[in-house]
Design an enzyme around this catalytic site. Structure first.
Site, PDB file in Angstrom:
ATOM      1  N   LYS A   2      27.548  36.358  55.187  1.00 28.83           N
ATOM      2  CA  LYS A   2      26.596  36.544  56.280  1.00 28.83           C
ATOM      3  C   LYS A   2      26.540  35.295  57.152  1.00 28.83           C
ATOM      4  O   LYS A   2      26.080  34.244  56.705  1.00 28.83           O
ATOM      5  CB  LYS A   2      25.189  36.815  55.721  1.00 28.83           C
ATOM      6  CG  LYS A   2      24.241  37.297  56.807  1.00 28.83           C
ATOM      7  CD  LYS A   2      22.805  37.191  56.422  1.00 28.83           C
ATOM      8  CE  LYS A   2      22.108  36.028  57.083  1.00 28.83           C
ATOM      9  NZ  LYS A   2      22.180  36.000  58.538  1.00 28.83           N
TER      10      LYS A   2
ATOM     11  N   GLU B 201      23.863  23.629  50.224  1.00 29.61           N
ATOM     12  CA  GLU B 201      24.011  22.508  51.160  1.00 29.61           C
ATOM     13  C   GLU B 201      22.842  22.595  52.129  1.00 29.61           C
ATOM     14  O   GLU B 201      22.797  23.485  52.974  1.00 29.61           O
ATOM     15  CB  GLU B 201      25.336  22.620  51.924  1.00 29.61           C
ATOM     16  CG  GLU B 201      26.565  22.632  51.043  1.00 29.61           C
ATOM     17  CD  GLU B 201      26.815  21.289  50.359  1.00 29.61           C
ATOM     18  OE1 GLU B 201      26.265  20.271  50.803  1.00 29.61           O
ATOM     19  OE2 GLU B 201      27.555  21.277  49.359  1.00 29.61           O
TER      20      GLU B 201
ATOM     21  N   CYS C 153      24.147  18.387  60.357  1.00 22.71           N
ATOM     22  CA  CYS C 153      23.366  17.950  59.197  1.00 22.71           C
ATOM     23  C   CYS C 153      23.639  16.491  58.855  1.00 22.71           C
ATOM     24  O   CYS C 153      22.851  15.848  58.180  1.00 22.71           O
ATOM     25  CB  CYS C 153      23.673  18.846  58.005  1.00 22.71           C
ATOM     26  SG  CYS C 153      25.443  18.919  57.679  1.00 22.71           S
TER      27      CYS C 153
ATOM     28  N   GLU D  44      12.885  16.663  58.876  1.00 25.61           N
ATOM     29  CA  GLU D  44      14.113  16.940  59.624  1.00 25.61           C
ATOM     30  C   GLU D  44      13.783  17.556  60.984  1.00 25.61           C
ATOM     31  O   GLU D  44      13.069  18.547  61.054  1.00 25.61           O
ATOM     32  CB  GLU D  44      15.001  17.908  58.823  1.00 25.61           C
ATOM     33  CG  GLU D  44      16.328  18.146  59.491  1.00 25.61           C
ATOM     34  CD  GLU D  44      17.208  19.150  58.753  1.00 25.61           C
ATOM     35  OE1 GLU D  44      16.714  20.223  58.363  1.00 25.61           O
ATOM     36  OE2 GLU D  44      18.410  18.864  58.583  1.00 25.61           O
TER      37      GLU D  44
HETATM   38  P1  NAD Z   1      18.365  28.667  57.708  1.00 32.11           P
HETATM   39  O1  NAD Z   1      18.073  28.258  56.320  1.00 32.11           O
HETATM   40  O2  NAD Z   1      17.238  29.181  58.534  1.00 32.11           O
HETATM   41  O3  NAD Z   1      19.464  29.813  57.745  1.00 32.11           O
HETATM   42  C1  NAD Z   1      20.724  29.663  57.146  1.00 32.11           C
HETATM   43  C2  NAD Z   1      21.269  31.018  56.781  1.00 32.11           C
HETATM   44  O4  NAD Z   1      20.453  31.582  55.749  1.00 32.11           O
HETATM   45  C3  NAD Z   1      21.259  32.022  57.916  1.00 32.11           C
HETATM   46  O5  NAD Z   1      22.418  32.826  57.858  1.00 32.11           O
HETATM   47  C4  NAD Z   1      20.013  32.844  57.628  1.00 32.11           C
HETATM   48  O6  NAD Z   1      20.057  34.136  58.163  1.00 32.11           O
HETATM   49  C5  NAD Z   1      20.046  32.893  56.112  1.00 32.11           C
HETATM   50  N1  NAD Z   1      18.748  33.172  55.462  1.00 32.11           N
HETATM   51  C6  NAD Z   1      17.507  32.993  55.969  1.00 32.11           C
HETATM   52  N2  NAD Z   1      16.582  33.379  55.059  1.00 32.11           N
HETATM   53  C7  NAD Z   1      17.246  33.790  53.961  1.00 32.11           C
HETATM   54  C8  NAD Z   1      16.850  34.287  52.684  1.00 32.11           C
HETATM   55  N3  NAD Z   1      15.574  34.454  52.351  1.00 32.11           N
HETATM   56  N4  NAD Z   1      17.811  34.585  51.798  1.00 32.11           N
HETATM   57  C9  NAD Z   1      19.110  34.406  52.090  1.00 32.11           C
HETATM   58  N5  NAD Z   1      19.551  33.975  53.291  1.00 32.11           N
HETATM   59  C10 NAD Z   1      18.629  33.659  54.220  1.00 32.11           C
HETATM   60  O7  NAD Z   1      19.069  27.425  58.395  1.00 32.11           O
HETATM   61  P2  NAD Z   1      19.518  27.292  59.902  1.00 32.11           P
HETATM   62  O8  NAD Z   1      18.294  27.096  60.738  1.00 32.11           O
HETATM   63  O9  NAD Z   1      20.470  28.376  60.242  1.00 32.11           O
HETATM   64  O10 NAD Z   1      20.367  25.932  59.846  1.00 32.11           O
HETATM   65  C11 NAD Z   1      19.818  24.664  60.013  1.00 32.11           C
HETATM   66  C12 NAD Z   1      19.661  23.982  58.673  1.00 32.11           C
HETATM   67  O11 NAD Z   1      20.910  23.930  58.003  1.00 32.11           O
HETATM   68  C13 NAD Z   1      19.228  22.537  58.798  1.00 32.11           C
HETATM   69  O12 NAD Z   1      18.224  22.285  57.851  1.00 32.11           O
HETATM   70  C14 NAD Z   1      20.481  21.757  58.463  1.00 32.11           C
HETATM   71  O13 NAD Z   1      20.262  20.471  57.940  1.00 32.11           O
HETATM   72  C15 NAD Z   1      21.121  22.638  57.469  1.00 32.11           C
HETATM   73  N6  NAD Z   1      22.545  22.347  57.354  1.00 32.11           N
HETATM   74  C16 NAD Z   1      22.991  21.724  56.233  1.00 32.11           C
HETATM   75  C17 NAD Z   1      24.339  21.407  56.106  1.00 32.11           C
HETATM   76  C18 NAD Z   1      24.869  20.728  54.875  1.00 32.11           C
HETATM   77  O14 NAD Z   1      26.082  20.679  54.722  1.00 32.11           O
HETATM   78  N7  NAD Z   1      24.044  20.214  53.996  1.00 32.11           N
HETATM   79  C19 NAD Z   1      25.224  21.758  57.125  1.00 32.11           C
HETATM   80  C20 NAD Z   1      24.721  22.381  58.263  1.00 32.11           C
HETATM   81  C21 NAD Z   1      23.382  22.685  58.360  1.00 32.11           C
END
Ligand code: NAD
Length: 502
Positions: A174, A249, A283, A406
């Site tokens: 997804k 991550e 990130c 963040e």
């Molecule tokens: P998010 O957690 O809102 O969403 C990430 C993904 O999870 C999306 O596809 C979303 O639809 C899905 N999701 C949301 N709720 C869910 C649930 N209950 N169960 C399963 N899946 C669900 O994050 P975002 O806003 O898309 O991304 C930004 C965040 O990602 C920031 O906190 C950033 O630091 C982090 N990030 C981390 C890394 C890393 O390598 N550590 C890399 C890139 C981004």
């Protein structure tokens, strides 16, 4: 309007609900495509397809998997420009960045794991004196779930999918509902590459509907997730009682530590990048900049001057440095942190405002300066696109909310420090521990800092210099497990030890 649909069992299909969500273009605030609003029924179909495909795929030779994945690489390479344009439009990032980083990295991900699969080996242990030999099988897990965020859409999506498929698993994936376009384009390339039906299934839609259904399903044996810490917590809560393997991550609040003895010019140029690349929506960006006091004033002056010259503009413009923020929701979040920083006593040295939308180049929308803002503008205060000036803030303590939470946007704070111990305490004071950057020419200090920093990745005199063989991931609330190298292939397999008495 273009429909972004699911990829299930080798076919592009609509969602069972027949419902679609609006997909916005961040640079204009306009809806420009629609994305399948899938639910657990679509996830079930995808899991059924992945289960059916697993026996054959897991028995495909590494050479055959390699051949298919390399074919896919070739197709992504062929369509690099179209994918880069699509990524830029969907996410708001400068097209130059998508062309030079995002899409080439997606190719590199598939290439890296296509070849790595051919080199993965199993251990054996001769149990001397007891006439036995132990060997360890490394078997693919089965159906696995891959869930990715919006900041580096195809880059991070393929970073999960490539090792999973290469290891012999079948996948239900997804992408973020905020940036679904390139994953949709990838599904068409998978069909063209001849990936057997069901090996990769892509279900589009909302996290709490589609993502949670993938996590909650008994038949997904592992979840590889990149996203926010809060979502990671929820995934761990649901998956842990089923003993699923988890790779998480999550968020970061990375320190960038600058000692007075650093290579100043190199540091300054890299710190501009590590602060504002991809609108600060990486990130690994260093959002807390600690500068040793003897060079603090010099740094402050030079940094602010350089940041002020960054061009915020149309992502399609080849000269743009900083594009649009990914969504209205995220734009509002970043702006609220800029307000908070001021309420906490911070001084804004540059930026701090929403940026006026640039005149967009023609050919992609009618969002020109002349007819700005569009009637259905989604932006704040009637402004269509979601642009924020790169922002530098000083005068805040290390432990205020602005420096602890963040923000994930083009916003950094700068703070002076006097000693190594002091800056280590500041750097380690947050709940996160993803990456840290250290600038110094003192080798002993570099090693001391690297050992003492609470983070999974330390860059010394560089930033985002990636080698895909290295372990990638965070400590503390930045996550669990490591991606990259053979580690990721091992994650998607289960070890089974066989003891044979001779
Ligand atoms: P998010 O957690 O809102 O969403 C990430 C993904 O999870 C999306 O596809 C979303 O639809 C899905 N999701 C949301 N709720 C869910 C649930 N209950 N169960 C399963 N899946 C669900 O994050 P975002 O806003 O898309 O991304 C930004 C965040 O990602 C920031 O906190 C950033 O630091 C982090 N990030 C981390 C890394 C890393 O390598 N550590 C890399 C890139 C981004």
């Amino acid at each position: 309007m273009q429909l972004i649909q699911n990829y299930v069992n080798g076919k592009i299909v609509g969602p069972r609900s027949d419902a679609y969500l609006d997909n916005f273009e961040p640079a204009t605030g306009e809806v420009y495509s629609q994305i399948a609003d899938s639910d657990e029924r679509d996830v079930q179909l995808a899991i059924d397809a992945a289960k059916a495909a697993f026996p054959a795929w897991s028995n495909t030779s590494a050479e055959d998997r390699f051949a298919i994945l390399m074919r896919l690489c070739g197709l992504i390479e062929r369509d690099l420009e179209a994918l880069a344009q699509a990524e830029s439009r969907d996410n708001g990032k400068p097209v130059t960045l998508a062309r030079s980083i995002d899409i080439p990295r997606a190719i590199a991900n598939f290439r890296f794991y296509a070849t790595a699969a051919m080199h993965l080996s199993n251990e054996s242990h001769e149990t001397v004196g007891r006439n036995a030999i132990n060997y360890t099988l490394r078997q693919p897990l089965g159906v696995v779930g891959c869930i990715s965020p919006w900041n580096l859409p195809l880059y991070l999506f393929t970073w999960k999918i490539a090792p999973a498929i290469a290891a012999g698993c079948t996948v239900v994936a997804k992408p973020s509902e905020v940036t679904p376009m390139t994953a949709y384009m990838l599904s068409k390339l998978c069909i063209e590459a001849g990936l057997p039906p069901g090996v990769l299934n892509i279900v589009h839609g909302l996290g709490p509907k589609v993502g949670s259904a993938i996590v909650a399903h008994r038949d997904t044996k592992a979840i590889s997730f990149t996203g926010g810490t809060k979502t990671g917590e929820e995934i761990a809560r649901v998956a842990a009682p089923m003993f699923k393997k988890l790779s998480l991550e999550l968020g970061g609040k990375n320190p960038n530590i600058i000692f007075a003895d650093c290579d100043y010019d190199e540091m300054l140029a890299t710190t501009i990048r590590s602060s504002f690349s991809n609108q600060g929506e990486i990130c690994l960006c260093g959002s807390r900049i600690f500068v040793e006091r003897p060079i603090y004033e010099r740094f402050r002056t030079d940094f602010v001057e350089r940041v002020g010259k960054l061009k915020v503009g149309d992502p399609k413009d080849e000269t743009t440095d900083v594009g649009a923020i990914v969504s209205k929701q995220h734009f509002d979040k970043i702006m609220s942190y800029i307000e908070l920083a001021q309420a906490e006593g911070g001084t804004i040295l540059c930026g701090g405002h929403k940026s006026e939308p640039p005149a967009l180049a023609s050919g992609q929308s009618d969002g020109t300066a002349a007819n700005w803002p569009p009637a259905n503008a989604g932006g704040s205060d009637g402004i269509g696109g979601f642009f924020i000036e790169p922002t530098v803030i000083e005068g805040l303590p290390h432990d205020c909310r602005t420096n602890q939470e963040e923000i994930f946007g083009p916003v950094v704070t700068i703070m002076p420090f006097d000693t190594e111990d002091e800056v280590l305490a500041y750097a380690n004071s947050v709940r996160y521990g993803l990456s840290a950057t250290v600038w110094t020419e003192n080798l002993s200090r570099a090693h001391r800092m690297a050992a003492a920093l609470e983070s999974g990745i330390v860059w010394i005199n560089c930033w985002l210099l990636r080698d895909l063989r290295t372990p990638f991931g965070g400590v503390k609330d930045s996550g669990l497990g490591r991606e990259g190298g053979f580690e990721a292939l091992r994650f998607f397999t289960e070890e089974k030890n066989v003891c044979l008495k001779i």
